[in-house]
Scaffold this motif. Structure first.
Motif, PDB file in Angstrom:
ATOM      1  N   THR A 205      27.500  40.798  36.849  1.00 54.63           N
ATOM      2  CA  THR A 205      28.168  41.815  36.030  1.00 54.63           C
ATOM      3  C   THR A 205      29.221  42.559  36.850  1.00 54.63           C
ATOM      4  OG1 THR A 205      26.477  43.480  36.535  1.00 54.63           O
ATOM      5  CG2 THR A 205      26.127  42.127  34.573  1.00 54.63           C
ATOM      6  N   TRP A 206      29.043  42.568  38.188  1.00 58.02           N
ATOM      7  CA  TRP A 206      29.999  43.260  39.047  1.00 58.02           C
ATOM      8  C   TRP A 206      31.248  42.426  39.315  1.00 58.02           C
ATOM      9  CZ3 TRP A 206      32.658  44.299  43.621  1.00 58.02           C
ATOM     10  CH2 TRP A 206      32.891  45.654  43.888  1.00 58.02           C
ATOM     11  N   LYS A 207      31.231  41.158  38.908  1.00 54.42           N
ATOM     12  CA  LYS A 207      32.413  40.316  39.108  1.00 54.42           C
ATOM     13  C   LYS A 207      33.626  40.860  38.365  1.00 54.42           C
ATOM     14  CE  LYS A 207      29.881  36.010  39.960  1.00 54.42           C
ATOM     15  NZ  LYS A 207      29.453  34.710  39.402  1.00 54.42           N
ATOM     16  N   LEU A 208      33.372  41.604  37.288  1.00 55.85           N
ATOM     17  CA  LEU A 208      34.505  42.194  36.567  1.00 55.85           C
ATOM     18  C   LEU A 208      35.193  43.249  37.405  1.00 55.85           C
ATOM     19  CD1 LEU A 208      33.118  42.454  32.934  1.00 55.85           C
ATOM     20  CD2 LEU A 208      34.492  40.664  33.979  1.00 55.85           C
ATOM     21  N   ALA A 209      34.444  43.959  38.249  1.00 55.97           N
ATOM     22  CA  ALA A 209      35.075  44.909  39.165  1.00 55.97           C
ATOM     23  C   ALA A 209      35.947  44.165  40.163  1.00 55.97           C
ATOM     24  CB  ALA A 209      34.011  45.735  39.887  1.00 55.97           C
ATOM     25  N   THR A 210      35.442  43.051  40.702  1.00 59.66           N
ATOM     26  CA  THR A 210      36.245  42.242  41.618  1.00 59.66           C
ATOM     27  C   THR A 210      37.496  41.739  40.913  1.00 59.66           C
ATOM     28  OG1 THR A 210      34.199  41.545  42.708  1.00 59.66           O
ATOM     29  CG2 THR A 210      36.169  40.264  43.173  1.00 59.66           C
ATOM     30  N   ALA A 211      37.354  41.353  39.645  1.00 60.19           N
ATOM     31  CA  ALA A 211      38.487  40.819  38.893  1.00 60.19           C
ATOM     32  C   ALA A 211      39.574  41.868  38.691  1.00 60.19           C
ATOM     33  CB  ALA A 211      38.012  40.285  37.550  1.00 60.19           C
ATOM     34  N   ILE A 212      39.191  43.085  38.286  1.00 57.80           N
ATOM     35  CA  ILE A 212      40.228  44.081  38.017  1.00 57.80           C
ATOM     36  C   ILE A 212      40.886  44.557  39.314  1.00 57.80           C
ATOM     37  CG2 ILE A 212      39.112  44.820  35.893  1.00 57.80           C
ATOM     38  CD1 ILE A 212      38.064  47.260  37.303  1.00 57.80           C
TER      39      ILE A 212
ATOM     40  N   ALA B 287      50.202  41.806  53.725  1.00 59.19           N
ATOM     41  CA  ALA B 287      49.279  42.847  54.190  1.00 59.19           C
ATOM     42  C   ALA B 287      47.855  42.601  53.753  1.00 59.19           C
ATOM     43  CB  ALA B 287      49.749  44.204  53.682  1.00 59.19           C
ATOM     44  N   MET B 288      47.642  41.818  52.689  1.00 63.70           N
ATOM     45  CA  MET B 288      46.285  41.645  52.188  1.00 63.70           C
ATOM     46  C   MET B 288      45.549  40.506  52.851  1.00 63.70           C
ATOM     47  SD  MET B 288      46.528  42.706  48.191  1.00 63.70           S
ATOM     48  CE  MET B 288      45.966  41.167  47.752  1.00 63.70           C
ATOM     49  N   ALA B 289      46.187  39.815  53.795  1.00 62.16           N
ATOM     50  CA  ALA B 289      45.497  38.718  54.464  1.00 62.16           C
ATOM     51  C   ALA B 289      44.331  39.245  55.273  1.00 62.16           C
ATOM     52  CB  ALA B 289      46.466  37.979  55.377  1.00 62.16           C
TER      53      ALA B 289
ATOM     54  N   ARG C  54      45.800  44.685  42.223  1.00 60.06           N
ATOM     55  CA  ARG C  54      46.413  44.577  43.547  1.00 60.06           C
ATOM     56  C   ARG C  54      47.354  43.381  43.665  1.00 60.06           C
ATOM     57  NH1 ARG C  54      46.074  48.633  47.524  1.00 60.06           N
ATOM     58  NH2 ARG C  54      44.414  50.033  46.830  1.00 60.06           N
ATOM     59  N   GLY C  55      47.479  42.616  42.606  1.00 62.07           N
ATOM     60  CA  GLY C  55      48.409  41.494  42.634  1.00 62.07           C
ATOM     61  C   GLY C  55      47.925  40.301  43.420  1.00 62.07           C
TER      62      GLY C  55
ATOM     63  N   LEU D 137      40.869  39.496  48.921  1.00 58.88           N
ATOM     64  CA  LEU D 137      40.957  40.961  48.920  1.00 58.88           C
ATOM     65  C   LEU D 137      40.550  41.546  50.266  1.00 58.88           C
ATOM     66  CD1 LEU D 137      39.406  41.660  45.404  1.00 58.88           C
ATOM     67  CD2 LEU D 137      41.813  41.830  46.029  1.00 58.88           C
ATOM     68  N   GLY D 138      39.536  41.002  50.881  1.00 59.40           N
ATOM     69  CA  GLY D 138      39.045  41.533  52.144  1.00 59.40           C
ATOM     70  C   GLY D 138      38.053  42.664  51.927  1.00 59.40           C
ATOM     71  N   ILE D 139      37.170  42.836  52.892  1.00 61.44           N
ATOM     72  CA  ILE D 139      36.095  43.808  52.730  1.00 61.44           C
ATOM     73  C   ILE D 139      36.613  45.238  52.730  1.00 61.44           C
ATOM     74  CG2 ILE D 139      35.528  44.062  55.191  1.00 61.44           C
ATOM     75  CD1 ILE D 139      32.537  43.944  54.238  1.00 61.44           C
ATOM     76  N   LYS D 140      37.689  45.504  53.466  1.00 58.41           N
ATOM     77  CA  LYS D 140      38.224  46.865  53.510  1.00 58.41           C
ATOM     78  C   LYS D 140      38.698  47.308  52.133  1.00 58.41           C
ATOM     79  CE  LYS D 140      41.786  49.725  55.677  1.00 58.41           C
ATOM     80  NZ  LYS D 140      42.894  49.756  56.670  1.00 58.41           N
ATOM     81  N   LEU D 141      39.482  46.458  51.484  1.00 59.05           N
ATOM     82  CA  LEU D 141      40.006  46.806  50.166  1.00 59.05           C
ATOM     83  C   LEU D 141      38.906  46.809  49.115  1.00 59.05           C
ATOM     84  CD1 LEU D 141      42.428  47.451  48.403  1.00 59.05           C
ATOM     85  CD2 LEU D 141      42.822  44.996  48.143  1.00 59.05           C
TER      86      LEU D 141
END
Length: 655
Positions: A330-337, A641-643, A342-343, A398-402
């Motif tokens: 259910t949290w995959k939608l948070a990852t998706a948005i 920057a997102m790498a 963030r493009g 996305l990386g863990i920081k973002l």
């Protein structure tokens, strides 16, 4: 002659000696009379009012009169908690031996155990001048036996008092809560200033949250006692202060929907249901299983009942607001948005690595729930099929920081501010440093894959997930969930700050979960449009039996969603098999009732049969896991920057 003179001077019968003693006695008596007269004057004249008041205080005892609590109604005016007339048994104050004898005579009538007797005697020793309550919820049978033999039970007071009653019993237990006698620990707290021993207070639910509103103000009456504290008579009625009843409350819940949620929840299983109006935050239903009957807790709770309620199943726990679970897919939608905003992806973008049942990366193999794989997936397909491999790659992009930064902004590490006591805050890492402070280690690169699919140190309450999906159902904002009706709304509690394009993509993916062969296609509704997301989350309690999730919203086809439903079934194993059917039935019932369509009778409703996930093929038929390729893997990281460093993890969810 000299001797006679000396002898005469010391003779006690000498007239001069008698006269001297008489004068001394007269002076002593005069001093005593003057002292007594002064004391009398001081008592009767100078301090008359003070001593009269003290005398009256010793003669009369002030006894509180319980105030009737306010009535609690549901959104349609049905009573879910009310005050009825009950009977209380108290013992008159008196010598300890006398009180002990009276209590011994009551043991067979009230069926008191040794612990209850000891507690009552302790209360007598603590305040020997006040009547002590033995039972404030006499049954009809007990009352009848006491009325039959009043002469054999001297010093016993039977009084009519307001008693709480919950017409719908265990169906509404975790919403309304229960009332019971205030304890010494609570009396010592500043939060309960003004309350007295023996007073009934709210212990859970809205009874506790709105105690000051519903509790009312106790009155007082005076009883006349003798020098030993025994009851003589009652004081004049004009000096009795009547109690003030508490205010009524109107809840946002629909008690019919609440009862229906209880009826359709899988029998014998634990979990919770939260149903809300997405546009207002009104809670339509909140059910936690297992539940309990709050009527059993009114008054003094028996040790046997209290022990059972605190057993391993923990029926007193409101799992909707106090239970925290990994949200899983259910949290995959948070990852998706986050990825869309963030493009990092577009709805049509397909990840470089197609899903073949898992994903080799950085020397590890991370599985998808579907062993044979989903093939190439874009975002809409990945949401519909709940493809782990797609979201592994999105998490790495996305990386863990973002991901931790944005997840915190979305509200997954704060409370929803629901107006119920004891809401727990979800667990979510605020940054990479959070791991160091909490666990003492730096997260490996694969940790971002855990977070991307709703695992790892990510645990949320059902009310928080319902709040998140309420925001997705509208324009990206949602009001704080509340269970008591409000006249005005404040600012939205949640603002996801999403573009219309992002919301449109997420809505399309959630619709396909149910309508186009997605992970919950079996629960598609005939009359209404249901959109949602299944989830099957691993848990440390039983790795072989994951929790089952479904969270989504429903409404008329072509219209705005009118209900959000979040369902968690502990150890349900399959979100599509255990949780989704419950959510679909609840949404269907509410919308049918709201729009005037027939709904099933409550006595005809049967619990949902939680089906297990489809069995995996036998080991001999399983496809071998692909070996990591010898050459370089496709670059799944965006440039710029997102790498972030890429990694893999060895987990996978079943939907």
């Amino acid at each position: 002659m000299y001797g006679r003179i000396i002898g005469a001077s010391v003779s006690p019968f000498n007239p001069h000696a008698r006269q001297r003693r008489a004068v001394q006695a007269t002076l002593a008596i005069a001093v005593m009379l003057c002292t007594l007269g002064a004391a009398f004057f001081r008592t009767q004249i100078v301090r008359n009012s003070e001593f009269v008041l003290r005398s009256e205080d010793n003669r009369f005892r002030m006894v509180p009169i319980p105030a009737p609590r306010g009535t609690v109604f549901d959104r349609n005016g049905k009573v879910v908690a009310e005050t009825v007339t009950g009977y209380t048994l108290s013992l008159e104050p008196g010598p300890p031996d006398s009180v002990r004898a009276r209590l011994a005579a009551l043991v067979p009538v009230l069926e008191l155990d040794s612990l209850q007797v000891a507690e009552t005697l302790a209360r007598v020793r603590k305040d020997p001048k006040e009547p002590v309550v033995v039972s404030n919820a006499l049954s009809f049978r007990q009352l009848s036996r006491l009325q039959e033999q009043p002469a054999r039970l001297p010093g016993v007071l039977l009084e009519a008092r307001p008693v709480r009653r919950y017409p719908y019993g265990d169906a509404t237990a975790h919403i309304v809560g229960y009332v019971s006698e205030i304890n010494e620990r609570e009396l010592a707290s500043p939060a309960w200033q003004g309350y007295k021993l023996g007073q009934q207070i709210g212990k859970a639910g809205v009874e506790r949250e709105y105690e000051r509103t519903m509790g009312g103000t106790p009155g007082t009456r005076y009883i006349e006692v003798d020098a030993r504290g025994r009851l003589v008579g009652r004081f004049a009625e004009q000096l009795t202060k009547p109690p003030l009843a508490g205010r009524d409350l109107r809840l946002t819940i629909d008690v019919d929907l609440q009862r229906y949620a209880r009826a359709v929840f899988p029998a014998g299983m634990k979990g919770a249901v939260v149903a809300m109006v997405p546009s207002t935050g009104e809670i339509l239903a909140m059910y936690s299983a297992p539940t309990y009957d709050p009527n059993l807790l009114v008054g003094r709770i028996s040790p046997a009942v209290w022990s059972e309620l605190n057993g391993p199943s923990r029926p007193l726990l409101n799992r909707a607001t106090n239970g925290i679970y990994p949200p899983g897919s259910t949290w995959k939608l948070a990852t998706a948005i986050i990825g869309l905003e963030r493009g990092a992806i577009t709805p049509e973008y397909k990840m470089p690595i197609a899903c073949t049942g898992g994903m080799p990366y950085a020397g590890r193999y991370s599985r998808c729930w579907k062993r044979e794989g989903h093939g190439p997936q874009d975002l809409i397909q990945a949401i519909a099929n709940s493809c782990n491999v797609y979201f592994y790659q999105l998490g790495i992009r996305l990386g863990i920081k973002l991901l931790t930064q944005e997840g915190t902004r979305l509200g997954f590490s704060r409370k929803t501010s629901v107006d119920l006591p004891g809401e727990k805050v979800g667990i979510f890492p605020a940054s990479r440093d959070w791991y160091k402070k909490r666990f003492g280690w730096t997260p490996p690169p694969s940790e971002v894959m855990n977070l991307a699919i709703g695992q790892g140190p990510n645990s949320q309450t059902p009310i928080r997930m319902a709040q998140f999906f309420s925001a997705l159902a509208g324009d990206g904002t949602a009001f704080a969930p509340h269970i008591v009706a409000r006249r005005q709304q404040g600012a939205p509690e949640t603002d996801l700050r999403l573009s219309p394009k992002t919301l449109s993509a997420v809505h399309e993916g959630m619709a396909r979960v149910v309508e186009e062969g997605g992970s919950a296609h079996a629960v598609e509704l005939r009359r209404w449009k249901l959109s949602g997301k299944t989830g099957t989350s691993q848990n440390s309690a039983d790795l072989k039996r994951p929790h089952a999730w479904f969270t989504g919203f429903a409404g008329p086809r072509g219209g705005a969603p009118e209900i959000v439903v979040a369902v968690i079934v502990e150890f349900g194993e399959s979100g599509s098999g255990a949780a989704a059917p419950v959510a679909a039935r609840i949404a269907d019932y509410y919308l049918n009732k709201k729009h005037g369509h027939p709904v099933p009778r409550m006595e005809d409703v049967e619990p949902t049969n939680a089906t297990k996930p489809t069995a995996a093929p036998r080991r001999a038929a399983r496809r071998p896991r692909p070996e990591p390729p010898a050459g370089p893997l496709p670059d799944i990281r965006p440039s710029g920057a997102m790498a972030q460093p890429a990694a893999a993890d060895g987990i996978g969810n079943r939907e």
